[in-house]
Scaffold this active site. Structure first.
Site, PDB file in Angstrom:
ATOM      1  CD  GLU A 129      -3.497  -6.381   3.755  1.00 51.35           C
ATOM      2  OE1 GLU A 129      -3.441  -7.001   2.543  1.00 51.35           O
ATOM      3  OE2 GLU A 129      -2.850  -5.351   3.724  1.00 51.35           O
ATOM      4  CD  GLU A 159      -2.923  -1.511   2.017  1.00 47.53           C
ATOM      5  OE1 GLU A 159      -2.140  -1.505   3.378  1.00 47.53           O
ATOM      6  OE2 GLU A 159      -4.053  -1.287   2.215  1.00 47.53           O
TER       7      GLU A 159
HETATM    8  N1  3HC Z   1       4.672  -7.610  11.612  1.00 43.72           N
HETATM    9  C1  3HC Z   1       5.222  -7.901  12.782  1.00 43.72           C
HETATM   10  N2  3HC Z   1       6.099  -8.808  12.644  1.00 43.72           N
HETATM   11  C2  3HC Z   1       6.359  -9.488  11.763  1.00 43.72           C
HETATM   12  C3  3HC Z   1       5.600  -9.204  10.452  1.00 43.72           C
HETATM   13  C4  3HC Z   1       4.816  -7.936  10.403  1.00 43.72           C
HETATM   14  N3  3HC Z   1       3.977  -7.653   9.553  1.00 43.72           N
HETATM   15  N4  3HC Z   1       5.881  -9.931   9.470  1.00 43.72           N
HETATM   16  C5  3HC Z   1       6.978 -10.758  10.055  1.00 43.72           C
HETATM   17  N5  3HC Z   1       6.995 -10.646  11.323  1.00 43.72           N
HETATM   18  C6  3HC Z   1       8.191 -11.305  12.199  1.00 43.72           C
HETATM   19  C7  3HC Z   1       7.677 -12.800  12.320  1.00 43.72           C
HETATM   20  O1  3HC Z   1       6.795 -13.036  13.363  1.00 43.72           O
HETATM   21  C8  3HC Z   1       9.101 -13.217  12.808  1.00 43.72           C
HETATM   22  O2  3HC Z   1       9.395 -12.959  14.139  1.00 43.72           O
HETATM   23  P1  3HC Z   1      10.286 -14.011  15.070  1.00 43.72           P
HETATM   24  O3  3HC Z   1      11.572 -13.884  14.340  1.00 43.72           O
HETATM   25  O4  3HC Z   1      10.400 -13.317  16.360  1.00 43.72           O
HETATM   26  O5  3HC Z   1       9.481 -15.305  14.935  1.00 43.72           O
HETATM   27  C9  3HC Z   1      10.042 -12.396  12.030  1.00 43.72           C
HETATM   28  O6  3HC Z   1       9.218 -11.359  11.684  1.00 43.72           O
HETATM   29  C10 3HC Z   1      10.377 -13.090  10.708  1.00 43.72           C
HETATM   30  O7  3HC Z   1       9.398 -13.579   9.917  1.00 43.72           O
HETATM   31  P2  3HC Z   1       9.434 -14.745   9.185  1.00 43.72           P
HETATM   32  O8  3HC Z   1      10.099 -15.832   9.989  1.00 43.72           O
HETATM   33  O9  3HC Z   1       7.931 -15.053   8.697  1.00 43.72           O
HETATM   34  O10 3HC Z   1      10.359 -14.607   7.716  1.00 43.72           O
HETATM   35  P3  3HC Z   1      10.433 -14.841   6.436  1.00 43.72           P
HETATM   36  O11 3HC Z   1      11.452 -14.162   5.624  1.00 43.72           O
HETATM   37  O12 3HC Z   1      10.331 -16.430   6.252  1.00 43.72           O
HETATM   38  O13 3HC Z   1       9.079 -14.223   5.932  1.00 43.72           O
HETATM   39  C11 3HC Z   1       7.490 -12.447   5.507  1.00 43.72           C
HETATM   40  C12 3HC Z   1       8.894 -12.807   5.742  1.00 43.72           C
HETATM   41  C13 3HC Z   1       7.080 -13.026   4.014  1.00 43.72           C
HETATM   42  C14 3HC Z   1       7.288 -10.793   5.528  1.00 43.72           C
HETATM   43  C15 3HC Z   1       6.676 -12.969   6.331  1.00 43.72           C
HETATM   44  O14 3HC Z   1       7.072 -12.804   7.556  1.00 43.72           O
HETATM   45  C16 3HC Z   1       5.144 -12.788   6.162  1.00 43.72           C
HETATM   46  O15 3HC Z   1       4.259 -13.044   5.484  1.00 43.72           O
HETATM   47  N6  3HC Z   1       4.822 -11.736   6.883  1.00 43.72           N
HETATM   48  C17 3HC Z   1       3.327 -11.311   7.344  1.00 43.72           C
HETATM   49  C18 3HC Z   1       3.151 -10.269   5.993  1.00 43.72           C
HETATM   50  C19 3HC Z   1       1.559  -9.891   6.441  1.00 43.72           C
HETATM   51  O16 3HC Z   1       0.698 -10.455   6.467  1.00 43.72           O
HETATM   52  N7  3HC Z   1       1.700  -8.542   6.156  1.00 43.72           N
HETATM   53  C20 3HC Z   1       0.261  -8.079   6.244  1.00 43.72           C
HETATM   54  C21 3HC Z   1       0.116  -7.314   7.496  1.00 43.72           C
HETATM   55  S1  3HC Z   1      -1.332  -6.718   7.686  1.00 43.72           S
HETATM   56  C22 3HC Z   1      -1.510  -5.173   6.868  1.00 43.72           C
HETATM   57  O17 3HC Z   1      -0.301  -4.755   6.285  1.00 43.72           O
HETATM   58  C23 3HC Z   1      -2.514  -4.186   7.335  1.00 43.72           C
HETATM   59  C24 3HC Z   1      -2.534  -2.980   6.452  1.00 43.72           C
HETATM   60  O18 3HC Z   1      -3.384  -3.107   5.242  1.00 43.72           O
HETATM   61  C25 3HC Z   1      -3.138  -1.821   7.066  1.00 43.72           C
END
Ligand code: 3HC
Ligand code: NAI
Length: 698
Positions: free
Chosen positions: A125, A105
């Site tokens: 999301e 976004e």
């Molecule tokens: N917020 C906070 N912490 C997050 C995070 C996030 N968005 N994404 C990942 N983390 C944390 C994980 O919990 C993990 O923490 P830890 O080491 O303490 O366990 C660390 O970051 C590393 O994450 P991964 O082990 O998953 O790392 P990868 O490299 O395998 O993957 C990623 C990276 C693809 C970014 C994956 O973490 C992921 O899919 N994250 C979520 C992405 C997501 O859903 N984003 C949307 C959020 S909602 C949003 O944006 C709302 C908006 O529209 C207003």
């Protein structure tokens, strides 16, 4: 603490860099920093173009999920993104790795987007029970049209940089993903051209065809199984077709906040963190794990062939030992078939398959071939005698230090280990069927298993792409032990008057992938029969026996594989048809037990099923079989079709309130205080007015 967002003016190009490891999540400090940087750019007359960059492995992983459910802190992400879009000098988003959720976004708020070839763009999301809440549902349809926007938003699946280029989401894709340099070069070109700002939000409202939107609604309703986020996201995208940007953003915000308050959002985010937490075991911190490159597999039946395939697809060397050459060849054929399916799914190409089959897989009837294996997994018949004889042989052929693992479903791993001279090397690796597809792996730690072996098993699981959960030794470990208990609760309801079909339907409506009787048909009713035989010696006089289940077995109705079980499967269909003959068998069993059948509401079916699951979960915890409630949740989510949006049984129990769960158990105990005995841990937590979550992070 260093600032998470920095601003540098590099000869007229403002480089705005986000550094908030590990994924540059848009926490309050990042939002504030980004807003300040954008304002600085606006006021910096010597900067003509800005480039937003992410430091580390990706651009931005989205909003900071750990802030959800807490009071919002200014500035809000929509405000930051509106400020970016409102800039009257061009802003470029230079994306490497991934731009996800709020990260995408942010990029949509910029006027130009460029990407490294490795970049992925997505709005995941809905997988967290939310919808894109910072303009994604309004800007993306304006940029790519309603159909493509809906595909991305309702699935949550990211697209590649190449696809982003195809859909004109990005201007340019670079093989070299040093985005700082690419961003600078791109910005300088814009500077030279005097390129204008191009606001996505000012693109014309996307055309919304009522029939198309209705078609999407029907499709999503069909696949939702109780999950609401994708349907609400559809409402938000529909709004983009009717409203101008400001009104559309307000509607998106309203819908986003309505989802933020749901238990589904809480359940999905619990699942997100739980699946990352399972592998974090304090006892394993700092331990050296051994290098595993060569895997031995003993037994090439259903499980052995699947385990071998999983290892081969992960780049490991595999030696599979069977009883004779014929069985070894059969296992090779099964694996070849699984690899063909992997080619169809695009996970492998023909050349890779040939390399695997010629260079990385040996299928032989000779245990000596296992001498070099770093880890050997036994997947022979479920019999202590057979397994002990296999382990005796393994003890004599395996190299010192090799891990000796068993895939047993129920047997006592301490007893298996005791036959060897190296019990510290023996561990349970309980895969789920089909082993090359299912993500769950229970790592079963026996009394004398050395912690280094456990650490190595977790590393191996990661390599295999599995989600590993630590379990202790007991009949069925975590998953099958709970299954046995809640399945018994279902059998009791059957005896008391419910039909298997009503039970399955009620549980599917609750969100389970399948009900217990459809599951039994899939696994094979011979498995349940063997379990009952095995447990017969420990039977208690007050146990209520599912006599009809034995009859089904004796009639050769073993489930899907014989075309008949609880359901009929005409002509190899996997879709079961209800069968009155089964109801007649159950009715006979009731009559023999002198039971006057009663009716059950779907609600009561779910309460009893869930209460049994949660109560046994509490026992598994107090016995130390599972270390944390979240471990149980992950097992049920990954191996037993538990609805992800409910977060797992222990999370569900917390959401309902443990007092209410205990009250259910006490009420059920009034008619059967043998089966329904509240777990002391559950009683203790109620007494302390506490919950399971308190045990996740003690
Ligand atoms: N917020 C906070 N912490 C997050 C995070 C996030 N968005 N994404 C990942 N983390 C944390 C994980 O919990 C993990 O923490 P830890 O080491 O303490 O366990 C660390 O970051 C590393 O994450 P991964 O082990 O998953 O790392 P990868 O490299 O395998 O993957 C990623 C990276 C693809 C970014 C994956 O973490 C992921 O899919 N994250 C979520 C992405 C997501 O859903 N984003 C949307 C959020 S909602 C949003 O944006 C709302 C908006 O529209 C207003
Ligand atoms: P299976 O009957 O399909 O395969 C067992 C294989 O072991 C056969 O091919 C047999 O020839 C071979 N075998 C038997 N004795 C042997 C020996 N001494 N040396 C070499 N090979 C030998 O059984 P399945 O379903 O694969 O189960 C294997 C194990 O995995 C069991 O312990 C079972 O409880 C467990 N398991 C099964 C699951 C399932 O869904 N089928 C799920 C998880 C675990």
């Amino acid at each position: 603490m260093s600032e998470p967002v920095t601003y540098i003016n590099d000869q007229g190009v403002a480089l705005i860099t986000i550094a908030n490891p590990p994924v540059n999540a848009l926490s309050q400090r990042v939002r504030a920093g980004l807003l300040a940087a954008v304002q600085q750019f606006g006021a910096d007359d010597s900067a003509q173009v800005a480039v937003i960059l992410g430091e580390g492995r990706l651009f931005i992983g989205g909003a900071d999920i750990s802030e959800f459910g807490k009071p919002p802190q200014a500035p809000s992400l929509p405000d930051v993104i509106n400020a970016i879009e409102s800039c009257d000098k061009p802003v470029v988003a230079a994306v490497h790795g991934a731009a996800l959720g709020g990260g995408f976004e942010v990029a949509l708020g910029a006027h130009y987007r460029i990407a490294g070839a490795d970049a992925r763009f997505g709005l995941p999301e809905v997988k967290l029970g939310l919808l894109p809440g910072a303009g994604g549902t309004q800007r993306l349809p304006r940029l790519v049209g309603v159909e493509q926007a809906l595909t991305m938003i309702t699935s949550g699946t990211p697209i590649s940089a190449a696809q982003a280029l195809e859909h004109a989401v990005v201007e340019q894709v670079f093989d070299d993903s040093n985005m700082r340099q690419q961003g600078l070069d791109f910005a300088r070109k814009l500077q030279q051209q005097g390129a204008p700002v191009r606001r996505t939000g000012e693109l014309p409202r996307p055309a919304g065809d009522a029939a198309l939107l209705q078609e999407w609604r029907t499709r999503l309703e069909r696949s939702a199984r109780g999950e609401v986020a994708a349907l609400v996201a559809l409402d938000a995208v529909s709004a983009a077709t009717r409203l101008d940007l400001v009104e559309g953003l307000a509607e998106e915000r309203r819908l986003f906040l309505s989802l933020m308050d749901t238990p589904q959002r809480a359940g999905l985010i619990h699942a997100f963190f739980a699946e990352r937490q399972v592998a974090k075991l304090p006892e394993l911190a700092g331990l050296e794990s051994m290098k595993i490159e060569h895997i031995g597999v003993v037994g090439g039946g259903t499980m052995g062939a699947g385990i071998a395939t999983s290892a081969l697809l992960s780049g490991l060397q595999v030696t599979l030992v069977e009883r004779d050459q014929e069985a070894a060849d059969k296992a090779r054929n099964t694996i070849t078939g699984y690899l063909a399916a992997a080619i169809k799914r695009g996970k492998l190409n023909e050349v890779q398959r040939e390399t695997i089959l010629n260079d990385r897989l040996a299928t032989v009837p000779d245990y000596n071939a296992l001498a070099d294996a770093d880890l050997i997994i036994e997947a022979v018949f479920e019999s202590m005698e057979v397994k002990q004889s296999v382990f005796k042989t393994l003890d004599s052929v395996a190299k010192p230090g090799a891990i000796l693992a068993t895939n047993t479903s129920y047997l006592d791993i301490n007893e298996i280990a005791s036959i060897t001279a190296r019990p510290e090397s023996v561990i349970g690796l309980h895969f789920f069927s089909p082993a090359h597809v299912m993500k769950l792996l229970e790592v079963v730690v026996a009394e004398r298993t050395a912690p280094e072996r456990v650490a190595s098993a977790f590393i191996l699981a990661k390599r295999l792409g599995k989600t590993a959960v630590r379990a202790g030794v007991c009949d069925g470990f975590i998953g099958n032990r709970l299954l046995s208990h809640y399945r018994t609760a279902a059998d009791h309801m059957l005896l008391d008057g419910a039909s298997p079909y009503q039970i399955d339907k009620a549980l599917k409506a609750y969100g389970f992938a399948m009900g217990p009787y459809a599951v039994a048909d899939l696994a094979g009713l011979d498995i349940g029969y063997a379990t009952r035989q095995r447990k017969a010696a420990d039977a208690h006089p007050r146990d209520r026996y599912p006599a009809w289940a034995d009859e089904l077995f004796h009639l050769g109705r073993l489930g899907q594989k014989t075309g008949k079980g609880y359901y009929l499967y005409p002509e190899g269909s996997r879709q079961g048809v209800e069968d009155p003959e089964v109801e007649a068998l159950v009715a006979k069993a009731r009559q023999q037990a002198g039971i006057n059948p009663r009716t059950f509401t779907d609600e009561e079916i779910v309460s009893r099923y869930m209460a049994a699951m949660i109560n046994e979960g509490a026992r598994v915890l107090e016995e130390g079989i599972a270390q944390r409630p979240l471990d149980i949740d992950v097992v049920l989510l990954y191996g037993y079709g538990f609805p992800r949006w409910r977060g797992g049984p222990m999370h569900t129990a917390d959401q309902r309130g443990l007092k209410a769960v205990l009250a259910d158990i006490q009420r059920f105990a009034e008619e059967d205080d043998h089966f329904w005995q509240a777990a002391p841990l559950l009683e203790k937590l109620v007494e302390q007015d506490s919950n399971f979550a308190s045990l996740n992070h003690p």
